[in-house]
Design an enzyme around this catalytic site. Structure first.
Site, PDB file in Angstrom:
ATOM      1  N   TYR A  54      62.640  47.839  16.291  1.00  0.00           N
ATOM      2  CA  TYR A  54      63.422  46.668  16.688  1.00  0.00           C
ATOM      3  C   TYR A  54      64.484  46.320  15.637  1.00  0.00           C
ATOM      4  CZ  TYR A  54      59.620  46.090  20.079  1.00  0.00           C
ATOM      5  OH  TYR A  54      58.694  46.293  21.066  1.00  0.00           O
ATOM      6  N   HIS A  81      53.900  53.496  19.160  1.00  0.00           N
ATOM      7  CA  HIS A  81      54.804  52.828  20.109  1.00  0.00           C
ATOM      8  C   HIS A  81      54.808  53.479  21.503  1.00  0.00           C
ATOM      9  CE1 HIS A  81      58.607  50.107  19.969  1.00  0.00           C
ATOM     10  NE2 HIS A  81      58.064  50.081  21.152  1.00  0.00           N
TER      11      HIS A  81
HETATM   12  P1  NDP Z   1      60.274  38.871  27.951  1.00  0.00           P
HETATM   13  O1  NDP Z   1      59.678  39.189  29.257  1.00  0.00           O
HETATM   14  O2  NDP Z   1      59.433  38.252  26.912  1.00  0.00           O
HETATM   15  O3  NDP Z   1      61.586  37.995  28.195  1.00  0.00           O
HETATM   16  C1  NDP Z   1      62.382  37.537  27.135  1.00  0.00           C
HETATM   17  C2  NDP Z   1      63.569  36.805  27.730  1.00  0.00           C
HETATM   18  O4  NDP Z   1      63.111  35.705  28.507  1.00  0.00           O
HETATM   19  C3  NDP Z   1      64.521  36.246  26.696  1.00  0.00           C
HETATM   20  O5  NDP Z   1      65.815  36.378  27.210  1.00  0.00           O
HETATM   21  C4  NDP Z   1      64.117  34.785  26.604  1.00  0.00           C
HETATM   22  O6  NDP Z   1      65.210  33.943  26.283  1.00  0.00           O
HETATM   23  C5  NDP Z   1      63.665  34.506  28.017  1.00  0.00           C
HETATM   24  N1  NDP Z   1      62.621  33.466  28.062  1.00  0.00           N
HETATM   25  C6  NDP Z   1      61.571  33.312  27.232  1.00  0.00           C
HETATM   26  N2  NDP Z   1      60.814  32.279  27.595  1.00  0.00           N
HETATM   27  C7  NDP Z   1      61.400  31.736  28.697  1.00  0.00           C
HETATM   28  C8  NDP Z   1      61.100  30.628  29.509  1.00  0.00           C
HETATM   29  N3  NDP Z   1      60.019  29.871  29.267  1.00  0.00           N
HETATM   30  N4  NDP Z   1      61.941  30.357  30.540  1.00  0.00           N
HETATM   31  C9  NDP Z   1      63.032  31.114  30.776  1.00  0.00           C
HETATM   32  N5  NDP Z   1      63.357  32.185  30.035  1.00  0.00           N
HETATM   33  C10 NDP Z   1      62.557  32.494  28.999  1.00  0.00           C
HETATM   34  O7  NDP Z   1      60.939  40.246  27.431  1.00  0.00           O
HETATM   35  P2  NDP Z   1      60.770  41.204  26.183  1.00  0.00           P
HETATM   36  O8  NDP Z   1      61.244  42.536  26.624  1.00  0.00           O
HETATM   37  O9  NDP Z   1      61.326  40.613  24.960  1.00  0.00           O
HETATM   38  O10 NDP Z   1      59.181  41.369  26.028  1.00  0.00           O
HETATM   39  C11 NDP Z   1      58.396  40.595  25.159  1.00  0.00           C
HETATM   40  C12 NDP Z   1      57.986  41.378  23.928  1.00  0.00           C
HETATM   41  O11 NDP Z   1      57.200  42.512  24.271  1.00  0.00           O
HETATM   42  C13 NDP Z   1      59.162  42.005  23.174  1.00  0.00           C
HETATM   43  O12 NDP Z   1      59.939  41.026  22.493  1.00  0.00           O
HETATM   44  C14 NDP Z   1      58.445  42.988  22.307  1.00  0.00           C
HETATM   45  O13 NDP Z   1      57.815  42.344  21.210  1.00  0.00           O
HETATM   46  C15 NDP Z   1      57.404  43.536  23.295  1.00  0.00           C
HETATM   47  N6  NDP Z   1      57.854  44.770  23.977  1.00  0.00           N
HETATM   48  C16 NDP Z   1      57.149  45.939  23.739  1.00  0.00           C
HETATM   49  C17 NDP Z   1      57.544  47.124  24.312  1.00  0.00           C
HETATM   50  C18 NDP Z   1      56.764  48.364  24.019  1.00  0.00           C
HETATM   51  O14 NDP Z   1      57.233  49.476  24.343  1.00  0.00           O
HETATM   52  N7  NDP Z   1      55.584  48.269  23.458  1.00  0.00           N
HETATM   53  C19 NDP Z   1      58.701  47.206  25.216  1.00  0.00           C
HETATM   54  C20 NDP Z   1      59.320  45.919  25.487  1.00  0.00           C
HETATM   55  C21 NDP Z   1      58.891  44.759  24.872  1.00  0.00           C
HETATM   56  P3  NDP Z   1      65.489  33.338  24.811  1.00  0.00           P
HETATM   57  O15 NDP Z   1      65.223  34.432  23.831  1.00  0.00           O
HETATM   58  O16 NDP Z   1      66.895  32.908  24.895  1.00  0.00           O
HETATM   59  O17 NDP Z   1      64.563  32.156  24.598  1.00  0.00           O
END
Ligand code: NDP
Length: 287
Positions: free
Chosen positions: A57, A115
């Site tokens: 990341y 990962h």
């Molecule tokens: P999420 O499903 O967590 O969505 C994140 C997005 O949703 C951001 O744009 C955030 O906005 C928005 N958001 C958060 N809370 C709310 C809410 N209550 N209402 C409306 N919008 C909201 O996506 P991610 O892909 O980030 O997944 C979460 C985590 O999983 C990652 O950050 C990472 O740590 C992990 N991950 C792991 C992977 C793997 O291969 N192991 C692959 C993908 C993710 P804002 O930031 O503006 O608040």
């Protein structure tokens, strides 16, 4: 706080709150760093102490942001980081882990994940490397990510493979293929899962949910937002830890509050009608 009542046991008995914090894309824009640090600290105050990151990341920048956010608070967090498959051979993994530790300003990880499976070496060699790190105390436990059911079965066949503590995979209302076989397999093994992108990355899932009358009705009943219902749904069985990423304080608070929502059997049935369970094996969805 809400999360104290919603815990998921790891195989070693450690209880973790069922909602944690993701950090993908954090650290990529210097002007957002202060907000990201604040968001992580608010989340920690609210009990979302599982913080998920990866060496990938922001090429290490996400780990650096967390390192700052946890200044003098390291002990409050349960830190999860991940190693690239190309660094996961027993020869390289120690260096990769030490680099993560340095960026995170700590001397141990609570959990270290492979990962994704990758093709660069044998699983045996990776497990050997992870076990060595565990014995040295650099990591407290390890797991995997993006492993489908056959991969998990293969892992459990190899020496010390059964020490795996979790498998982190994509899971949200719009992508529930794992409900067919992978999640039941994990339940049987009593090995919890971590749900990544539980909000569908905040994209089209939001409009799908807000335009859905059934979800709207359930959300109104619980005085919650549709996205909070989706989050409460991912953790409904107390064996999944969801790790939504939020940078806006409102989002972080909403995500923590989702742990207070208890969906009834009737709610869950209605949800199944609009976001049906898979009826056949689906290949694991991966981002
Ligand atoms: P999420 O499903 O967590 O969505 C994140 C997005 O949703 C951001 O744009 C955030 O906005 C928005 N958001 C958060 N809370 C709310 C809410 N209550 N209402 C409306 N919008 C909201 O996506 P991610 O892909 O980030 O997944 C979460 C985590 O999983 C990652 O950050 C990472 O740590 C992990 N991950 C792991 C992977 C793997 O291969 N192991 C692959 C993908 C993710 P804002 O930031 O503006 O608040």
């Amino acid at each position: 706080n809400a999360l104290h009542n919603r815990t998921v046991p790891l195989p070693d008995g450690t209880l973790l709150p069922s909602i944690g914090q993701g950090t993908w894309k954090m650290g990529e824009h210097p002007d957002k760093k202060a907000d990201e640090i604040k968001a992580l600290q608010i989340g920690l105050d609210l009990g979302m102490n599982v913080i998920d990151t990866a060496e990938m990341y922001g090429d290490g920048q996400s780990e650096r942001v967390i390192g700052e956010a946890l200044h003098q608070r390291r002990d409050e967090a349960f830190l999860v980081s991940k190693v690239y498959p190309h660094n996961a051979g027993s020869g390289n993994i120690r260096t990769a882990c030490e680099n993560s530790l340095r960026r995170l300003r700590t001397d141990y990880l609570d959990m270290y994940l492979l990962h994704w499976r990758g093709f660069s070496g044998s699983l045996e060699d990776t497990v050997e490397g992870l076990e060595a790190l565990r014995e040295e105390g650099k990591i407290s436990r390890w797991g995997v990510s993006n492993f489908d059911t056959p991969d998990m079965k293969e892992l459990l066949e190899i020496k010390n493979g059964s020490h795996c503590a979790t498998n982190q995979v994509l899971y949200h209302l719009g992508s529930r293929g794992i409900d067919y076989d992978l999640r039941p397999w994990h339940r049987e093994q009593q090995m919890p899962m971590m749900a990544y992108s539980p909000l569908g990355q905040g994209g089209s899932l939001i409009s799908q949910l807000t335009n859905n009358l059934t979800i709207k009705e359930i959300a109104e009943k619980h005085e919650a937002k549709p996205l909070q219902i989706a989050l409460a749904w991912t953790i409904r069985t107390n064996d999944v830890i969801a790790i939504p990423k939020g940078t806006s304080p409102t989002h972080v608070i909403e995500n923590a509050e989702a742990a207070t929502i208890e969906l009834s059997a009737a709610d869950l049935e209605k949800i199944d009608e609009v976001f049906p369970k898979p009826e056949q094996k689906m290949p694991l969805d991966i981002i």
